[in-house]
Design a protein around this motif. Structure first.
Motif, PDB file in Angstrom:
ATOM      1  N   ALA A 167      31.610  39.665  42.597  1.00 15.73           N
ATOM      2  CA  ALA A 167      31.711  38.542  43.533  1.00 15.73           C
ATOM      3  C   ALA A 167      32.664  37.468  43.002  1.00 15.73           C
ATOM      4  O   ALA A 167      33.467  36.901  43.750  1.00 15.73           O
ATOM      5  CB  ALA A 167      30.320  37.948  43.775  1.00 15.73           C
ATOM      6  N   THR A 168      32.585  37.184  41.687  1.00 12.32           N
ATOM      7  CA  THR A 168      33.477  36.195  41.082  1.00 12.32           C
ATOM      8  C   THR A 168      34.931  36.640  41.184  1.00 12.32           C
ATOM      9  O   THR A 168      35.816  35.848  41.522  1.00 12.32           O
ATOM     10  CB  THR A 168      33.103  35.965  39.607  1.00 12.32           C
ATOM     11  OG1 THR A 168      31.741  35.543  39.522  1.00 12.32           O
ATOM     12  CG2 THR A 168      34.007  34.918  38.978  1.00 12.32           C
ATOM     13  N   VAL A 169      35.152  37.915  40.915  1.00 11.57           N
ATOM     14  CA  VAL A 169      36.522  38.443  40.973  1.00 11.57           C
ATOM     15  C   VAL A 169      37.087  38.314  42.371  1.00 11.57           C
ATOM     16  O   VAL A 169      38.233  37.873  42.582  1.00 11.57           O
ATOM     17  CB  VAL A 169      36.546  39.911  40.503  1.00 11.57           C
ATOM     18  CG1 VAL A 169      37.926  40.516  40.723  1.00 11.57           C
ATOM     19  CG2 VAL A 169      36.156  40.014  39.045  1.00 11.57           C
ATOM     20  N   SER A 170      36.304  38.679  43.394  1.00  9.18           N
ATOM     21  CA  SER A 170      36.802  38.655  44.765  1.00  9.18           C
ATOM     22  C   SER A 170      37.011  37.229  45.266  1.00  9.18           C
ATOM     23  O   SER A 170      37.991  36.941  45.957  1.00  9.18           O
ATOM     24  CB  SER A 170      35.830  39.394  45.689  1.00  9.18           C
ATOM     25  OG  SER A 170      34.552  38.769  45.673  1.00  9.18           O
ATOM     26  N   ARG A 171      36.114  36.306  44.903  1.00 11.07           N
ATOM     27  CA  ARG A 171      36.231  34.938  45.402  1.00 11.07           C
ATOM     28  C   ARG A 171      37.377  34.179  44.744  1.00 11.07           C
ATOM     29  O   ARG A 171      37.988  33.308  45.355  1.00 11.07           O
ATOM     30  CB  ARG A 171      34.916  34.193  45.174  1.00 11.07           C
ATOM     31  CG  ARG A 171      33.789  34.675  46.070  1.00 11.07           C
ATOM     32  CD  ARG A 171      32.460  34.103  45.654  1.00 11.07           C
ATOM     33  NE  ARG A 171      31.359  34.621  46.481  1.00 11.07           N
ATOM     34  CZ  ARG A 171      30.088  34.475  46.178  1.00 11.07           C
ATOM     35  NH1 ARG A 171      29.741  33.828  45.069  1.00 11.07           N
ATOM     36  NH2 ARG A 171      29.151  34.974  46.965  1.00 11.07           N
ATOM     37  N   CYS A 172      37.646  34.485  43.490  1.00 10.51           N
ATOM     38  CA  CYS A 172      38.726  33.780  42.779  1.00 10.51           C
ATOM     39  C   CYS A 172      40.078  34.460  42.970  1.00 10.51           C
ATOM     40  O   CYS A 172      41.099  33.932  42.534  1.00 10.51           O
ATOM     41  CB  CYS A 172      38.407  33.697  41.288  1.00 10.51           C
ATOM     42  SG  CYS A 172      36.945  32.701  40.919  1.00 10.51           S
ATOM     43  N   ALA A 228      32.673  38.705  34.157  1.00  9.42           N
ATOM     44  CA  ALA A 228      32.798  38.279  35.554  1.00  9.42           C
ATOM     45  C   ALA A 228      32.157  39.317  36.470  1.00  9.42           C
ATOM     46  O   ALA A 228      32.335  40.519  36.284  1.00  9.42           O
ATOM     47  CB  ALA A 228      34.265  38.090  35.931  1.00  9.42           C
ATOM     48  N   THR A 229      31.401  38.846  37.473  1.00 11.73           N
ATOM     49  CA  THR A 229      30.783  39.753  38.443  1.00 11.73           C
ATOM     50  C   THR A 229      31.823  40.118  39.505  1.00 11.73           C
ATOM     51  O   THR A 229      32.833  39.420  39.679  1.00 11.73           O
ATOM     52  CB  THR A 229      29.591  39.075  39.115  1.00 11.73           C
ATOM     53  OG1 THR A 229      30.062  37.957  39.889  1.00 11.73           O
ATOM     54  CG2 THR A 229      28.591  38.594  38.076  1.00 11.73           C
TER      55      THR A 229
END
Length: 262
Positions: free
Chosen positions: A9-14, A6-7
């Motif tokens: 950005a993925t971690v923060s958005r989810c 996971a990038t």
């Protein structure tokens, strides 16, 4: 979720929250899954049937808790004590399985989720059996005998399902050293089911109807000849589907993946 895939950005958005595996123990996960299994209706049986035999679910979950030696908040003096509680049955099994080859990365959450999906299917078997024979339901001792053996069978498929057949058979042999439950001595564990009526180990092949195929049905492409593999796969996969668990069937072309699902 594996965070290394996971990038940021993925971690923060989810809104993901990551816990070190050493913080969340196998015992904690099992306690959570066991509480869900205890309180969630068994969807593999009709709602009316389930409501008539809800007590079976509670009794079975208590048997599983004792067999797995799961400890929750009611079993410790302080919440922090749970951080030091290990799973004497599943931790050694998981460590052994990690050293084997799998078709996908072996993840603790995945195999434990699959395990409890299969256990839900075992409880559904008892409920269906009792509802079909309301005058002669299984006694508490019979339910315990069945669930203790069904637990071992579920472990074999949950932890060994992503192994090759050769490694899966080796795993079944290793289970005899990792559990106190008596396993079948006439073949590998994956060749056996547990009879809900007698709580005995029975060969999957005993459940296959070897009736002759009528000549006019031979040309039909939708005719499926049931074998040991198709039958046991339908039972194992059916339990996961009934529990709404995602799954992946792995195999070469023509091995029956689509046929199994349809």
């Amino acid at each position: 979720l594996r965070v290394n895939f996971a990038t940021p950005a993925t971690v923060s958005r989810c809104g993901m929250v990551w816990f070190n595996p050493e913080v969340v123990t196998t015992n904690m996960i099992c306690n959570n899954l066991l509480l869900k299994l205890r309180s969630t209706p068994i969807t593999a049986v009709q709602d009316g049937v389930y409501r008539r035999w809800m007590g079976v679910q509670q009794q079975s979950c208590q048997i599983l808790k004792n067999s797995l030696r799961v400890q929750g908040l009611d079993d410790v003096k302080d919440l922090a004590d749970l951080s030091y509680v290990n799973s004497p049955l599943l931790d050694p099994i998981f460590e052994w399985c990690k050293k084997q080859n799998h078709v996908m990365p072996l993840q603790r959450m995945r195999v434990l989720g699959t395990l409890f999906s299969l256990l839900s299917g075992g409880i559904a078997r008892i409920i269906s059996h009792n509802d079909a024979r309301p005058d002669f339901p299984l006694s508490g001792a019979q339910i315990e005998q069945f669930m203790r053996k069904y637990l071992i069978m579920a472990i074999a498929w949950a932890f060994g399902g992503s192994m090759s057949l050769k490694d899966r058979e080796r795993f079944c042999q290793e289970l005899s050293n990792l559990t106190t439950e008596k396993l079948p001595d006439s073949g590998p564990l994956i060749d056996f089911d547990v009879s809900v009526e007698t709580a005995d180990w029975v060969l999957w092949s005993n459940s296959i109807d070897n009736s002759d195929l009528e000549p006019e049905k031979i040309p039909k492409p939708d005719i499926v000849i049931e074998t040991v593999d198709t039958y046991r796969h339908s039972v194992v996969i059916g339990a996961a589907v009934a529990a709404h668990r995602p799954l992946i069937l792995c195999g070469p072309p023509g091995s029956g993946k689509s046929m199994t699902l349809t």
